[in-house]
Enzyme design. Structure first.
Site, PDB file in Angstrom:
ATOM      1  N   ARG A  45       0.776  -1.215  -0.050  1.00 17.67           N
ATOM      2  CA  ARG A  45      -0.105  -0.054  -0.065  1.00 17.67           C
ATOM      3  C   ARG A  45       0.904   1.267  -0.054  1.00 17.67           C
ATOM      4  O   ARG A  45       0.272   2.320   0.052  1.00 17.67           O
ATOM      5  CB  ARG A  45      -0.846   0.028   1.201  1.00 17.67           C
ATOM      6  CG  ARG A  45      -2.181  -1.062   1.155  1.00 17.67           C
ATOM      7  CD  ARG A  45      -3.140  -1.254   2.321  1.00 17.67           C
ATOM      8  NE  ARG A  45      -1.945  -1.677   3.522  1.00 17.67           N
ATOM      9  CZ  ARG A  45      -2.616  -1.857   4.457  1.00 17.67           C
ATOM     10  NH1 ARG A  45      -3.928  -1.531   4.974  1.00 17.67           N
ATOM     11  NH2 ARG A  45      -1.860  -2.192   5.572  1.00 17.67           N
ATOM     12  N   TYR A  98      -2.006  -1.781  -4.636  1.00 21.46           N
ATOM     13  CA  TYR A  98      -2.592  -3.046  -5.581  1.00 21.46           C
ATOM     14  C   TYR A  98      -2.999  -2.706  -6.897  1.00 21.46           C
ATOM     15  O   TYR A  98      -2.916  -3.315  -7.709  1.00 21.46           O
ATOM     16  CB  TYR A  98      -3.791  -3.567  -4.617  1.00 21.46           C
ATOM     17  CG  TYR A  98      -3.245  -3.874  -3.256  1.00 21.46           C
ATOM     18  CD1 TYR A  98      -1.900  -4.036  -3.004  1.00 21.46           C
ATOM     19  CD2 TYR A  98      -4.280  -3.690  -1.901  1.00 21.46           C
ATOM     20  CE1 TYR A  98      -1.583  -4.262  -1.591  1.00 21.46           C
ATOM     21  CE2 TYR A  98      -3.799  -3.965  -0.751  1.00 21.46           C
ATOM     22  CZ  TYR A  98      -2.489  -4.296  -0.510  1.00 21.46           C
ATOM     23  OH  TYR A  98      -2.240  -4.460   0.648  1.00 21.46           O
ATOM     24  N   LEU A 131      -3.429 -11.250   0.961  1.00 21.99           N
ATOM     25  CA  LEU A 131      -3.942 -10.384   2.058  1.00 21.99           C
ATOM     26  C   LEU A 131      -4.657 -10.951   3.006  1.00 21.99           C
ATOM     27  O   LEU A 131      -5.131 -12.138   3.246  1.00 21.99           O
ATOM     28  CB  LEU A 131      -5.082  -9.356   1.380  1.00 21.99           C
ATOM     29  CG  LEU A 131      -4.579  -8.364   0.298  1.00 21.99           C
ATOM     30  CD1 LEU A 131      -5.730  -8.000  -0.420  1.00 21.99           C
ATOM     31  CD2 LEU A 131      -3.898  -7.127   1.099  1.00 21.99           C
ATOM     32  N   LYS A 169      -6.544 -18.857   1.428  1.00 22.01           N
ATOM     33  CA  LYS A 169      -7.593 -19.399   2.147  1.00 22.01           C
ATOM     34  C   LYS A 169      -7.742 -18.720   3.241  1.00 22.01           C
ATOM     35  O   LYS A 169      -6.693 -18.082   4.001  1.00 22.01           O
ATOM     36  CB  LYS A 169      -7.373 -20.931   2.286  1.00 22.01           C
ATOM     37  CG  LYS A 169      -6.175 -21.251   3.429  1.00 22.01           C
ATOM     38  CD  LYS A 169      -6.444 -20.992   4.756  1.00 22.01           C
ATOM     39  CE  LYS A 169      -5.281 -20.970   5.378  1.00 22.01           C
ATOM     40  NZ  LYS A 169      -5.411 -20.200   6.877  1.00 22.01           N
ATOM     41  N   ARG A 188      -4.990 -11.815  12.926  1.00 21.90           N
ATOM     42  CA  ARG A 188      -5.989 -12.877  12.926  1.00 21.90           C
ATOM     43  C   ARG A 188      -7.360 -12.546  14.053  1.00 21.90           C
ATOM     44  O   ARG A 188      -7.965 -13.246  13.960  1.00 21.90           O
ATOM     45  CB  ARG A 188      -5.219 -14.283  13.111  1.00 21.90           C
ATOM     46  CG  ARG A 188      -4.288 -14.827  12.261  1.00 21.90           C
ATOM     47  CD  ARG A 188      -3.787 -16.280  12.742  1.00 21.90           C
ATOM     48  NE  ARG A 188      -2.827 -16.864  11.607  1.00 21.90           N
ATOM     49  CZ  ARG A 188      -1.500 -16.208  11.592  1.00 21.90           C
ATOM     50  NH1 ARG A 188      -1.133 -15.505  12.419  1.00 21.90           N
ATOM     51  NH2 ARG A 188      -0.821 -17.069  10.700  1.00 21.90           N
TER      52      ARG A 188
END
Length: 325
Positions: free
Chosen positions: A36, A57, A73, A96, A163
Site C-alpha cells: 500500500r 494494489y 491479504l 484461504k 487474526r
C-alpha cells in the site's frame, strides 16, 4: 511450457512460503509485488529480489504483462481483491479462506467466468502427495466403510495478531479450523447438518471452537481449532475395519500415514515435497491449459457454506444448522 508471469498482492507473512514455491516452480516466474506504500514495496522487492515494486494494489493489477496474482491479504478483503484482479484480466490464486459467505464465493467465481480467467482457493495442503495418498487409502476401502473423521489445528498467538481483528474476518475457524473443515469435506462429502460451540476472545471473535458435522451415510466429523492452545495438528479417518492417521496433515512436517487394522500397525512413508510448490505448479499449468485446477468453484462454495453454518450454530449456542443449499 512458457512460465506464467506472477505478481503478489501484499507483503504478508505467508509470502515466505509462497515466494520460494514460485521461484522453485519451472512453470512460474515471479516478477512483481505490491504494497500500500511505494517505500514499503521497494524495500520488500529489494529484500526478496523481485524486479517490479508497486505502491498500490491497483497499479500492480494495471500491469498488462502480469498473468496471475497470488492474493496474500488478510481474510476480509479476499473476495473484493479477487474480483478486482479477475476484472483486470488476471488469473487468481487466493489465500484461504476465500470467504465464509457462500454468496460471495459465487460472486467471485462468476467474475472469473465473465473474465475467462481461473480462480482457485489456496488450500495448499490439498496438493501434497500425503493428502493424495490419504484419499486413496480411504476411498479404496482399505479401512472399510468410512464412519468418522476427526481433525484438529491449534496454536497460540499474541493479542495484537491480525487474526484477531473482526474487521478483517479473523477467527480460529476462519484461519485454522478451515483446514479441518476442508479435510472432513474431502473425505466425507458435503455435510447435511453441523453444530459448534465457541469461546470468544477480547476482540469478540472465536479464539477456540469445537464442532460436529453430519454427512450422508451417517458419517460423522469432529474438529477443534484454537488460538489459545499449544501447536497441534491431527487428522484421523476411522472406518469399519481400520484407522488411518496423519500426524502433520496441514504442513506435512513429517510426511506419512499410520494405518491401523486390528492389532497391526503400518507406517506408509510419503516422500518429502512442497505443497506450495505443487500448488503453484498446478495453477500455472492450468493457466497454460496443461492441467485442471485441483480446486474449483464447487469446493470453494461448499467450504463457505459449511463455515457459515458452523458460525451460525456457534452464535446460537450450538443449535444444529443445515448448510445453505
Amino acid at each position: 511450457m512458457e512460465p506464467v508471469r506472477w505478481g503478489i498482492l501484499s507483503t504478508a507473512r505467508i509470502n515466505r512460503a509462497v515466494i520460494p514455491a514460485l521461484r522453485e516452480s519451472p512453470c512460474s516466474d515471479l516478477v512483481a509485488v505490491a504494497s500500500r506504500r511505494q517505500d514499503r514495496a521497494d524495500a520488500y522487492a529489494d529484500e526478496q529480489a523481485i524486479s517490479r515494486a508497486y505502491g498500490s494494489y491497483e497499479t500492480l493489477l494495471a500491469d498488462g504483462d502480469l498473468e496471475a496474482v497470488y492474493i496474500s491479504l488478510p481474510n476480509g478483503p479476499h473476495v473484493e481483491w479477487s474480483v478486482r484482479a479477475l476484472e483486470a484480466g488476471k488469473h487468481v490464486l487466493c489465500e484461504k479462506p476465500l470467504t465464509r459467505d457462500p454468496a460471495e464465493a459465487e460472486r467471485a467465481f462468476a467474475a472469473a467466468e465473465r473474465a475467462g480467467r481461473l480462480l482457485m482457493e489456496a488450500f495448499m495442503w490439498r496438493h501434497h502427495p500425503q493428502t493424495a495418498k490419504l484419499l486413496q487409502v480411504v476411498h479404496s476401502g482399505t479401512i472399510g466403510e468410512l464412519r468418522l473423521v476427526r481433525a484438529s489445528f491449534s496454536f497460540t498467538i499474541d493479542p495484537g495478531n491480525v487474526r484477531l481483528d473482526p474487521a478483517l474476518a479473523g477467527g480460529a475457524l476462519m484461519d485454522v479450523g478451515c483446514y479441518c473443515v476442508s479435510a472432513a469435506r474431502l473425505l466425507a462429502g458435503e455435510p447435511v447438518v453441523v453444530s459448534a460451540r465457541q469461546v470468544l476472545g477480547p476482540t469478540d471473535i472465536d479464539i477456540r471452537m469445537a464442532g460436529t458435522l453430519v454427512f450422508p451415510n451417517d458419517v460423522l466429523g469432529q474438529f477443534d481449532c484454537a488460538f489459545d492452545l499449544p501447536l497441534r495438528q491431527w487428522l484421523e479417518a476411522v472406518g469399519s475395519d481400520g484407522v488411518v492417521r496423519v500426524r502433520w496433515p496441514w504442513n506435512a512436517r513429517e510426511p506419512g500415514l499410520e494405518l491401523v487394522r486390528g492389532d497391526s500397525s503400518e507406517w506408509i512413508a510419503i516422500g518429502d515435497a512442497s505443497a506450495y510448490r505443487a500448488q503453484c505448479d498446478n495453477f500455472s499449468r492450468a493457466i497454460r491449459g496443461d492441467a485442471e485446477p485441483l480446486l474449483g468453484r464447487a469446493d470453494a462454495v461448499g467450504q463457505a457454506r459449511t463455515i457459515d453454518a458452523l458460525y451460525k450454530s456457534a452464535e446460537a449456542g450450538g443449535k444444529p444448522v443445515q448448510p445453505a443449499p
